[in-house]
Design an enzyme around this catalytic site. Sequence first.
Site, mmCIF file in Angstrom:
data_model
loop_
_atom_site.group_PDB
_atom_site.id
_atom_site.type_symbol
_atom_site.label_atom_id
_atom_site.label_comp_id
_atom_site.label_asym_id
_atom_site.label_seq_id
_atom_site.Cartn_x
_atom_site.Cartn_y
_atom_site.Cartn_z
ATOM 1 N N CYS A 84 0.795 -1.019 0.058
ATOM 2 C CA CYS A 84 0.085 0.157 -0.100
ATOM 3 C C CYS A 84 0.775 1.322 -0.135
ATOM 4 O O CYS A 84 1.876 1.582 -0.988
ATOM 5 C CB CYS A 84 -0.890 -0.035 1.117
ATOM 6 S SG CYS A 84 -2.349 1.297 1.086
ATOM 7 N N HIS A 193 -3.921 -5.005 -0.487
ATOM 8 C CA HIS A 193 -3.438 -5.524 0.986
ATOM 9 C C HIS A 193 -3.481 -7.202 0.891
ATOM 10 O O HIS A 193 -4.715 -7.662 0.863
ATOM 11 C CB HIS A 193 -4.327 -4.919 2.016
ATOM 12 C CG HIS A 193 -4.305 -3.445 2.332
ATOM 13 N ND1 HIS A 193 -3.477 -2.915 3.241
ATOM 14 C CD2 HIS A 193 -4.972 -2.371 1.883
ATOM 15 C CE1 HIS A 193 -3.388 -1.759 3.452
ATOM 16 N NE2 HIS A 193 -4.387 -1.593 2.379
ATOM 17 N N GLU A 195 -2.664 -8.989 3.106
ATOM 18 C CA GLU A 195 -3.202 -9.524 4.486
ATOM 19 C C GLU A 195 -4.665 -9.519 4.606
ATOM 20 O O GLU A 195 -5.339 -10.141 5.686
ATOM 21 C CB GLU A 195 -2.602 -8.865 5.629
ATOM 22 C CG GLU A 195 -3.046 -7.235 5.899
ATOM 23 C CD GLU A 195 -2.500 -6.088 4.909
ATOM 24 O OE1 GLU A 195 -2.778 -4.934 5.041
ATOM 25 O OE2 GLU A 195 -1.742 -6.513 3.799
#
Length: 213
Positions: A84, A193, A195
Amino acid sequence: MPAGTIAVIDYGMGNLRSVSKALEHVADGRSVVVTADPAVVAAAERVVFPGQGAMPDCMAELDARGLRQAVIDAAASKPFLGICIGEQMLFEHSEEGDVPGLGILPGQVRRFPDAAMAAADGSRLKVPHMGWNEVTQTAHPIWSGIAQDARFYFVHSYFVVPADEALVIGRAHYGVPFTCAVARDNIVAVQFHPEKSARDGLQLLANFLAWRP
């Protein structure tokens, strides 16, 4: 420090718990350390550079915590993953706040245009770009086991515009086409992202931990 340690750089602007937990899930027993200590970053085998928030704040916090050189050195010497804002900060300059980045990669960071942003059905698209979107891949080991046009989770108003097309390994479309993944030598960086991107996001993180640039 244990061999194979993965350092997640903490400069006060990242969703560090989510990133570190996702890495631990695929780390196969290797140590994942969230750290603001340049010495720990220097000693790690791999480095992850996440970030959330506004580019001027992120750059200011990086300098305030004495981590700028640690990031530059890590990006020059070991497997390095930007996420990001951690991708955007690698470039030379950002329109967000009109601030210089780290200048590790050539190119600019630009904002999505507010006007004339429309989906295929003609509906207006809002900025920030928030939600799941397809990523078109260019061959790179980071995509191993991930289907072409797999969907990843995005939250951003700005995107990188590399000066060198050879850096681009992933593209997406939100009103306009944009670069969402880049790589050079030991560096890979993504706008989305991983995650927060379910199975494919974890696969990408596992690929990074297995990657031998």
